[in-house]
Enzyme design. Sequence first.
Site, PDB file in Angstrom:
ATOM      1  N   CYS A 285       0.522  -0.751   0.404  1.00 55.94           N
ATOM      2  CA  CYS A 285      -0.065   0.100  -0.194  1.00 55.94           C
ATOM      3  C   CYS A 285       0.367   1.241   0.251  1.00 55.94           C
ATOM      4  O   CYS A 285       0.494   2.413  -0.234  1.00 55.94           O
ATOM      5  CB  CYS A 285      -0.954  -0.028   1.112  1.00 55.94           C
ATOM      6  SG  CYS A 285      -2.427  -1.475   1.284  1.00 55.94           S
TER       7      CYS A 285
ATOM      8  N   HIS B 261      -4.016   7.086   3.339  1.00 59.48           N
ATOM      9  CA  HIS B 261      -3.956   5.553   2.552  1.00 59.48           C
ATOM     10  C   HIS B 261      -5.437   5.011   2.393  1.00 59.48           C
ATOM     11  O   HIS B 261      -5.862   5.109   4.446  1.00 59.48           O
ATOM     12  CB  HIS B 261      -3.474   4.857   2.950  1.00 59.48           C
ATOM     13  CG  HIS B 261      -3.348   3.210   2.634  1.00 59.48           C
ATOM     14  ND1 HIS B 261      -3.845   2.618   1.167  1.00 59.48           N
ATOM     15  CD2 HIS B 261      -3.462   1.457   3.001  1.00 59.48           C
ATOM     16  CE1 HIS B 261      -3.917   0.917   1.076  1.00 59.48           C
ATOM     17  NE2 HIS B 261      -4.134   0.727   2.207  1.00 59.48           N
TER      18      HIS B 261
ATOM     19  N   ASN C 276      -9.979  -0.573  -0.454  1.00 59.77           N
ATOM     20  CA  ASN C 276      -8.678  -0.670  -0.394  1.00 59.77           C
ATOM     21  C   ASN C 276      -8.069  -1.139  -1.310  1.00 59.77           C
ATOM     22  O   ASN C 276      -8.227  -1.960  -1.443  1.00 59.77           O
ATOM     23  CB  ASN C 276      -8.080  -1.536   0.768  1.00 59.77           C
ATOM     24  CG  ASN C 276      -6.542  -1.364   0.937  1.00 59.77           C
ATOM     25  OD1 ASN C 276      -5.913  -0.666   0.093  1.00 59.77           O
ATOM     26  ND2 ASN C 276      -6.149  -2.021   1.899  1.00 59.77           N
TER      27      ASN C 276
HETATM   28  N1  ACO Z   1     -17.678 -10.077   8.006  1.00 65.50           N
HETATM   29  C1  ACO Z   1     -18.228 -10.118   9.348  1.00 65.50           C
HETATM   30  N2  ACO Z   1     -17.758 -11.300  10.479  1.00 65.50           N
HETATM   31  C2  ACO Z   1     -16.227 -10.589  10.475  1.00 65.50           C
HETATM   32  C3  ACO Z   1     -15.502 -10.345   9.040  1.00 65.50           C
HETATM   33  C4  ACO Z   1     -16.984  -9.605   8.058  1.00 65.50           C
HETATM   34  N3  ACO Z   1     -16.357  -9.898   7.215  1.00 65.50           N
HETATM   35  N4  ACO Z   1     -14.027 -10.433   9.356  1.00 65.50           N
HETATM   36  C5  ACO Z   1     -13.655 -10.472  10.191  1.00 65.50           C
HETATM   37  N5  ACO Z   1     -14.967 -10.620  10.942  1.00 65.50           N
HETATM   38  C6  ACO Z   1     -15.383 -11.426  12.478  1.00 65.50           C
HETATM   39  C7  ACO Z   1     -13.786 -11.865  12.984  1.00 65.50           C
HETATM   40  O1  ACO Z   1     -14.042 -13.399  12.459  1.00 65.50           O
HETATM   41  C8  ACO Z   1     -14.358 -11.822  14.112  1.00 65.50           C
HETATM   42  O2  ACO Z   1     -14.917 -12.631  14.757  1.00 65.50           O
HETATM   43  P1  ACO Z   1     -14.648 -13.365  16.593  1.00 65.50           P
HETATM   44  O3  ACO Z   1     -14.887 -12.704  17.435  1.00 65.50           O
HETATM   45  O4  ACO Z   1     -15.771 -14.588  16.604  1.00 65.50           O
HETATM   46  O5  ACO Z   1     -13.480 -13.719  16.154  1.00 65.50           O
HETATM   47  C9  ACO Z   1     -14.745 -10.020  14.369  1.00 65.50           C
HETATM   48  O6  ACO Z   1     -15.495 -10.708  13.486  1.00 65.50           O
HETATM   49  C10 ACO Z   1     -13.163  -9.716  14.493  1.00 65.50           C
HETATM   50  O7  ACO Z   1     -12.481  -9.775  13.893  1.00 65.50           O
HETATM   51  P2  ACO Z   1     -11.237  -8.334  14.007  1.00 65.50           P
HETATM   52  O8  ACO Z   1     -10.299  -8.894  13.114  1.00 65.50           O
HETATM   53  O9  ACO Z   1     -10.863  -8.426  15.138  1.00 65.50           O
HETATM   54  O10 ACO Z   1     -12.369  -6.523  14.097  1.00 65.50           O
HETATM   55  P3  ACO Z   1     -11.658  -5.765  13.976  1.00 65.50           P
HETATM   56  O11 ACO Z   1     -12.254  -4.507  14.212  1.00 65.50           O
HETATM   57  O12 ACO Z   1     -10.132  -5.123  13.454  1.00 65.50           O
HETATM   58  O13 ACO Z   1     -11.761  -5.882  11.544  1.00 65.50           O
HETATM   59  C11 ACO Z   1     -10.351  -5.353   9.456  1.00 65.50           C
HETATM   60  C12 ACO Z   1     -10.901  -5.767  10.517  1.00 65.50           C
HETATM   61  C13 ACO Z   1     -11.787  -4.895   9.479  1.00 65.50           C
HETATM   62  C14 ACO Z   1      -9.651  -6.121   8.466  1.00 65.50           C
HETATM   63  C15 ACO Z   1      -9.401  -4.632  10.019  1.00 65.50           C
HETATM   64  O14 ACO Z   1      -8.643  -4.608  11.622  1.00 65.50           O
HETATM   65  C16 ACO Z   1      -8.287  -3.667   9.652  1.00 65.50           C
HETATM   66  O15 ACO Z   1      -8.957  -2.263   9.024  1.00 65.50           O
HETATM   67  N6  ACO Z   1      -6.746  -3.784   9.981  1.00 65.50           N
HETATM   68  C17 ACO Z   1      -6.489  -2.892   8.736  1.00 65.50           C
HETATM   69  C18 ACO Z   1      -6.217  -3.448   7.408  1.00 65.50           C
HETATM   70  C19 ACO Z   1      -5.110  -2.573   6.714  1.00 65.50           C
HETATM   71  O16 ACO Z   1      -4.694  -1.151   7.578  1.00 65.50           O
HETATM   72  N7  ACO Z   1      -4.380  -3.042   5.638  1.00 65.50           N
HETATM   73  C20 ACO Z   1      -3.651  -2.955   5.735  1.00 65.50           C
HETATM   74  C21 ACO Z   1      -2.704  -2.102   3.925  1.00 65.50           C
HETATM   75  S1  ACO Z   1      -3.409  -3.601   3.176  1.00 65.50           S
HETATM   76  C22 ACO Z   1      -1.847  -3.568   2.476  1.00 65.50           C
HETATM   77  O17 ACO Z   1      -0.727  -3.344   2.755  1.00 65.50           O
HETATM   78  C23 ACO Z   1      -1.778  -4.450   0.723  1.00 65.50           C
END
Ligand code: ACO
Length: 332
Positions: free
Chosen positions: A113, A254, A284
């Site tokens: 990214c 980003h 993203n």
């Molecule tokens: N729909 C429903 N539930 C979901 C989904 C979905 N699409 N995805 C995950 N869940 C569930 C998980 O399984 C988990 O369930 P559990 O509690 O029963 O285990 C729950 O939701 C919470 O999951 P988390 O991963 O803790 O959720 P979080 O609030 O952290 O959100 C997300 C996840 C959106 C991925 C977030 O962590 C995020 O944006 N991370 C950073 C992404 C980023 O900045 N990436 C860098 C750039 S990308 C690159 O370089 C290519």
Amino acid sequence: MFAALKSIGAYVPKKVLTNKDFEKMVDTSDEWIKKRTGIEKRHIAADNESTSDLAAKACEAAIVRSGLDKSQIDALICATISPDYLCMPSTACLVADKIGIKNIPSFDISAACSGFVYALAIAKSFIESKMFKNVLIVGAEKLSSIVDYTDRTTCVLFGDGAGAAVISSTDKKEEAIIDVKISSDGTYQDFLITPGCGSKNPCSKEVLENRLNYIKMKGNETFKLAVKTLTNDVLEIMKENNLSSEDIDYFIPHQANYRIIEAVRSKMNFPKEKTVLTVAKYGNTSAASIPMAMNDWYESGKLKKGDLMLLDTFGGGLTWGSALVHFAGENL
Ligand code: ACO
């Protein structure tokens, strides 16, 4: 001699996947995706469109707006993690061919990214060292080709698209790219990884069966590190350049997650209305995310010649970067 961002262009593929579409594909909901990420929809390239096709269209738009002839472009840098071909030729070479440019250096860089900000740093150095006068940089991704549409934790996050900019030499300080900072830490290499089909785990039936050719992400760990790193990064680049939030016209971060952007924005004490947000409509798009957001702002008529933008990015590697960039193009 300074480097200046002379023009911006982007290409957004036509097909749209909404959160409702994902409800039919995996166990998720429109409400969960919107609440946790801010994403409402994302654009997906057609089957016959590859990353170089998206990039070429963005490059054409940026060249037209720069007022330059194609023959004046001295180098082309393509930032991507979804190249047309895994090894060679580089996507940059394909883009150069598609837009009708040859006999210049064209190469890809891989910084996930952060790719566009990395490309900006390289272009700035080329120009300030007087090696080149006009460098075309493009962030382009067909992430739909490396996204696992059976994995709800990643598939809802990513989209396709491309954004390009022409970086040119200038003797006007008020047009200059003030500073670009880039960095990385391989300790966190497994936070965002495509484990299969490289030299470590070459493509095989087993690799494909285990779906190792797709993006894997430790979302929550990445989230926490992203907020911390991005906040430190923007505060540092402003301090080092004796600037405060009031000196910045627009914050173009980003576009990975609305909550990450909001956390960084509030720690910077920066106004919401000057923070560019496209995550809701594009998701993203990795290396394409910042130039696509910049292009949206430009096409909405808000980005004007002389405006100072603060760019900030974070991605796989882990990599990150920030930049203080004047918009030196003509008003739309
Ligand atoms: N729909 C429903 N539930 C979901 C989904 C979905 N699409 N995805 C995950 N869940 C569930 C998980 O399984 C988990 O369930 P559990 O509690 O029963 O285990 C729950 O939701 C919470 O999951 P988390 O991963 O803790 O959720 P979080 O609030 O952290 O959100 C997300 C996840 C959106 C991925 C977030 O962590 C995020 O944006 N991370 C950073 C992404 C980023 O900045 N990436 C860098 C750039 S990308 C690159 O370089 C290519």
